[in-house]
Design a protein around this motif. Structure first.
Motif, PDB file in Angstrom:
ATOM      1  N   UNK A 167      49.421  30.707  32.037  1.00  0.00           N
ATOM      2  CA  UNK A 167      50.163  31.658  32.102  1.00  0.00           C
ATOM      3  C   UNK A 167      49.704  33.257  31.280  1.00  0.00           C
ATOM      4  N   UNK A 168      48.902  32.508  29.821  1.00  0.00           N
ATOM      5  CA  UNK A 168      48.192  33.066  29.143  1.00  0.00           C
ATOM      6  C   UNK A 168      47.151  33.868  30.289  1.00  0.00           C
ATOM      7  N   UNK A 169      46.170  33.287  31.250  1.00  0.00           N
ATOM      8  CA  UNK A 169      45.391  33.379  31.940  1.00  0.00           C
ATOM      9  C   UNK A 169      45.956  34.618  32.704  1.00  0.00           C
ATOM     10  N   UNK A 221      43.888  48.366  40.741  1.00  0.00           N
ATOM     11  CA  UNK A 221      43.139  47.586  41.471  1.00  0.00           C
ATOM     12  C   UNK A 221      44.774  46.791  42.422  1.00  0.00           C
ATOM     13  N   UNK A 222      45.563  47.524  43.192  1.00  0.00           N
ATOM     14  CA  UNK A 222      45.996  47.139  43.770  1.00  0.00           C
ATOM     15  C   UNK A 222      46.593  45.640  43.902  1.00  0.00           C
ATOM     16  N   UNK A 223      45.006  45.541  45.074  1.00  0.00           N
ATOM     17  CA  UNK A 223      44.775  44.157  45.794  1.00  0.00           C
ATOM     18  C   UNK A 223      44.973  42.949  44.494  1.00  0.00           C
ATOM     19  N   UNK A 224      44.324  43.549  43.881  1.00  0.00           N
ATOM     20  CA  UNK A 224      43.960  41.678  42.761  1.00  0.00           C
ATOM     21  C   UNK A 224      45.300  42.375  42.329  1.00  0.00           C
ATOM     22  N   UNK A 225      46.023  42.698  42.303  1.00  0.00           N
ATOM     23  CA  UNK A 225      47.443  42.687  41.692  1.00  0.00           C
ATOM     24  C   UNK A 225      48.085  41.727  42.263  1.00  0.00           C
ATOM     25  N   UNK A 226      47.927  42.581  44.023  1.00  0.00           N
ATOM     26  CA  UNK A 226      48.860  41.489  44.619  1.00  0.00           C
ATOM     27  C   UNK A 226      48.381  40.040  44.701  1.00  0.00           C
ATOM     28  N   UNK A 227      46.963  39.872  44.289  1.00  0.00           N
ATOM     29  CA  UNK A 227      46.844  38.432  44.624  1.00  0.00           C
ATOM     30  C   UNK A 227      47.475  37.402  43.963  1.00  0.00           C
ATOM     31  N   UNK A 228      47.302  37.896  42.265  1.00  0.00           N
ATOM     32  CA  UNK A 228      48.012  37.304  41.659  1.00  0.00           C
ATOM     33  C   UNK A 228      49.505  36.840  41.471  1.00  0.00           C
ATOM     34  N   UNK A 229      49.969  38.074  42.139  1.00  0.00           N
ATOM     35  CA  UNK A 229      51.151  37.699  42.576  1.00  0.00           C
ATOM     36  C   UNK A 229      51.378  36.904  43.269  1.00  0.00           C
ATOM     37  N   UNK A 230      50.706  36.743  44.851  1.00  0.00           N
ATOM     38  CA  UNK A 230      50.965  36.264  45.801  1.00  0.00           C
ATOM     39  C   UNK A 230      50.511  35.172  45.455  1.00  0.00           C
ATOM     40  N   UNK A 231      49.765  34.942  44.610  1.00  0.00           N
ATOM     41  CA  UNK A 231      48.769  33.136  43.524  1.00  0.00           C
ATOM     42  C   UNK A 231      49.419  32.469  42.646  1.00  0.00           C
ATOM     43  N   UNK A 232      50.727  33.146  42.458  1.00  0.00           N
ATOM     44  CA  UNK A 232      51.746  32.314  41.500  1.00  0.00           C
ATOM     45  C   UNK A 232      52.656  31.727  42.176  1.00  0.00           C
ATOM     46  N   UNK A 287      61.125  34.733  36.717  1.00  0.00           N
ATOM     47  CA  UNK A 287      59.844  34.521  35.626  1.00  0.00           C
ATOM     48  C   UNK A 287      58.293  35.405  35.379  1.00  0.00           C
ATOM     49  N   UNK A 288      58.658  35.566  37.228  1.00  0.00           N
ATOM     50  CA  UNK A 288      56.898  36.434  37.222  1.00  0.00           C
ATOM     51  C   UNK A 288      56.813  37.520  36.799  1.00  0.00           C
ATOM     52  N   UNK A 289      58.091  38.751  36.677  1.00  0.00           N
ATOM     53  CA  UNK A 289      58.477  39.838  36.259  1.00  0.00           C
ATOM     54  C   UNK A 289      58.387  38.842  34.882  1.00  0.00           C
ATOM     55  N   UNK A 290      59.523  38.445  34.551  1.00  0.00           N
ATOM     56  CA  UNK A 290      59.155  37.991  32.640  1.00  0.00           C
ATOM     57  C   UNK A 290      58.545  37.751  32.200  1.00  0.00           C
ATOM     58  N   UNK A 291      57.046  36.947  32.960  1.00  0.00           N
ATOM     59  CA  UNK A 291      56.431  36.161  32.113  1.00  0.00           C
ATOM     60  C   UNK A 291      55.304  37.226  32.448  1.00  0.00           C
ATOM     61  N   UNK A 292      54.849  37.630  33.137  1.00  0.00           N
ATOM     62  CA  UNK A 292      53.565  38.505  33.857  1.00  0.00           C
ATOM     63  C   UNK A 292      53.097  39.776  33.003  1.00  0.00           C
ATOM     64  N   UNK A 293      54.727  40.533  34.453  1.00  0.00           N
ATOM     65  CA  UNK A 293      53.961  41.728  34.295  1.00  0.00           C
ATOM     66  C   UNK A 293      55.122  42.250  32.528  1.00  0.00           C
ATOM     67  N   UNK A 294      56.010  42.172  32.570  1.00  0.00           N
ATOM     68  CA  UNK A 294      56.814  42.900  31.100  1.00  0.00           C
ATOM     69  C   UNK A 294      55.449  42.377  29.998  1.00  0.00           C
ATOM     70  N   UNK A 295      55.092  41.172  30.203  1.00  0.00           N
ATOM     71  CA  UNK A 295      54.405  41.478  28.441  1.00  0.00           C
ATOM     72  C   UNK A 295      52.772  42.040  29.703  1.00  0.00           C
TER      73      UNK A 295
END
Lengths: 347, 209
Positions: B1-3, B16-27, B34-42
């Protein structure tokens, strides 16, 4: 030069040369307080150059500081571009609806003729009156918004950030217009008797822009603009941070940098390496509720951190003292500078 | 998760919108909340803290909020039942024209899964009316000018006079430069960064504020 008999201008020039004058020069950067002195509302006060000249002269006689600050209100430049100014009885005027509503509006924007614009004529008038009355005794400081920072008022902060990142072509076009206006506006103030120009550039501060972006934009714009201004300039960050770009700011050709209370003034001064004079950094917001003793302690602290060797002017950290700061605090600041600011320093 | 957090943060800071989207889509291993709570908010919290410490710039905070808001609106549209069960809240700029702070907080709260009303710029009287009519429980007030910050005191007095139980959360330059000011004007909390607003709202929700 006899050190104990300096005029304000001699005192400031000595410190700009990184030498110690008779005492630390201090700028009380009043805009609205003159209205109180004259018993006028802020809007009435700024309606005439004669009012501002009289207000500034009275304030200097009262507080014995080392500058006349011929700054009316920030949106005066927006007014020159045809925009709206919204006055407030208790604080600085704001600009109204942005003059640039869509990116395409930038293509039709024209540079105002500074010499035939009514609102700017008030500023020239004030400068002329003060210059006639006090000659070269005290520096008269005029103000311009940097071409890089003006769009915050022209189009709003968020839209401007969008423009920078998404439409570099129109960003460059807007900078060209603003640079021409800024140079003309600054030079017309100098012709009217102003001694030096304060180049307000908070958008270049690292509080707002990354260093990388600054070096590509605000830095290059400042270099081009300041080179065309026919007088000395002071760059002011208006409370924004600048430690990591302070050498770059010095390289723009400016003589002074106004710094934030959020950074250590001793560290800032050490970083300048005698290339630029540091101005600051009393907390103007906290100042409203200081006791006279707290005012004295803050003045003493800042002088002890940054006063040695000259290259330092004491002032607030924003470039405008809030209207709510009471007279007794301002008087305490003045008395503290006269008590603790004499060279050689003892604090 | 830290990564994930570090990579997402890096994508936001470099706009970099594209990279941000790729991280979301690959998760795909975690659900959208959980993605919002554990990735976006931190990630947004770290960017906000970095701005407070002078490491990052406001331009990065703003663009990070915008990118997140766009992404989250796609996976969690306004009114989606998965958006948080939250107190009714609104945000406004009080009596001045500087909207950036409000825009950033609005984006960040929506990116964090909250819904809130955007009142734009308001004076005290009309704000009190809107709060009363909309039955607002938390009002977030953003200001840039000192005289606007001092008006929060009038807001508090008027809300009290109407017996309206509303938490006032303030933010903006005057409150950062004078750490006692928010208490002086009667606010319930002050946020030095936009991401602190998430914590304050959670505190209201769990009854600790």
């Amino acid at each position: 030069m006899i050190k104990n008999n300096m005029t304000s201008l001699q005192r400031v020039l000595t410190t700009l040369g990184h030498n110690e004058p008779d005492r630390v020069p201090f700028f009380l950067l009043f805009t609205m307080h003159g209205a109180k002195e004259l018993g006028l509302s802020i809007k009435e006060y700024f309606a005439k150059g004669e009012n501002v000249a009289e207000g500034q002269l009275r304030l200097r006689a009262k507080y014995r500081h080392d500058s006349i600050y011929n700054f009316f209100y920030a949106p005066i430049e927006i007014e020159a571009f045809g925009g709206e100014v919204i006055y407030n009885d208790e604080g600085p005027a704001n600009s109204g609806i942005p003059i640039i509503k869509t990116f395409d509006d930038i293509k039709n924007l024209e540079v105002p003729d500074v010499k035939s614009t009514h609102c700017l004529a008030k500023v020239f008038k004030s400068s002329q009156i003060v210059k006639e009355k006090i000659g070269d005794e005290v520096p008269i400081i005029g103000v311009v918004m940097s071409p890089f920072s003006l769009p915050v008022m022209q189009m709003g902060f968020d839209k401007y950030l969008d423009l920078m990142y998404e439409r570099p072509d129109l960003f460059n076009h807007l900078m060209k217009i603003n640079e021409e206006f800024c140079v003309n506006w600054a030079n017309a103030q100098l012709e009217a008797g102003t001694t030096a120009i304060c180049y307000f550039d908070p958008f270049s501060s690292t509080t707002v822009t990354t260093k990388e972006m600054y070096l590509k934009t605000g830095f290059e714009i400042a270099k081009r603009t300041i080179a065309k201004i026919k007088g000395p300039t002071a760059t002011h960050m208006a409370s924004g941070r600048c430690l990591s770009i302070i050498e770059d700011i010095a390289d723009t050709g400016t003589a002074i940098v106004g710094v934030s209370v959020n950074e250590n003034i001793q560290e800032l001064k050490n970083s300048c390496k005698n290339k630029i004079t540091v101005m600051g950094n009393l907390n103007g917001i906290e100042m409203r509720r200081w006791t006279p003793n707290e005012a004295e302690e803050n003045v003493k602290r800042v002088i002890s951190q940054a006063g040695a060797g000259g290259g330092f002017i004491l002032s607030d950290n924003h470039g405008e003292i809030p209207f709510q700061v009471p007279d007794e605090v301002l008087m305490a600041i003045s008395e503290a500078v006269h008590k603790w600011g004499n060279y050689p320093l003892v604090c | 998760m830290e990564n994930n957090i570090s990579n997402f943060m890096e994508a936001l800071l470099s706009i970099n919108r594209i990279a941000a989207r790729q991280i979301l889509e690959s998760s795909t291993s975690i659900d959208r909340i959980s993605f919002i709570e554990n990735v976006v908010i931190p990630a947004l919290e770290r960017i906000g803290k970095g701005w407070q410490d002078g490491v990052f710039a406001l331009s990065q905070v703003y663009m990070a909020g915008r990118i997140c808001e766009e992404l989250i609106d796609e996976i969690l549209p306004p009114g989606d039942p998965d958006r948080k069960d939250q107190p009714k809240m609104a945000i406004c700029v009080l009596s001045d024209r500087h909207k950036l702070g409000k825009t950033i907080v609005y984006s960040l709260l929506r990116s964090s899964g909250f819904d809130l009303l955007d009142y734009g710029t308001m004076e005290v009287e009309e704000l009190v009316e809107r709060i009363k009519n909309d039955k607002i429980e938390i009002i977030l007030v953003s200001v840039l000018m000192l005289h606007s910050a001092l008006k929060v005191k009038h807001l508090k007095e008027k809300l009290d006079a109407l017996n309206l139980d509303v938490k006032i959360v303030v933010g903006g330059a005057p409150f950062r430069f004078d750490k006692q000011l928010w208490q002086e004007v009667g606010a319930d909390a002050m946020c030095s960064t936009a991401s602190e607003a998430v914590l304050v709202i959670k505190n209201v929700m769990d009854g600790s504020l």
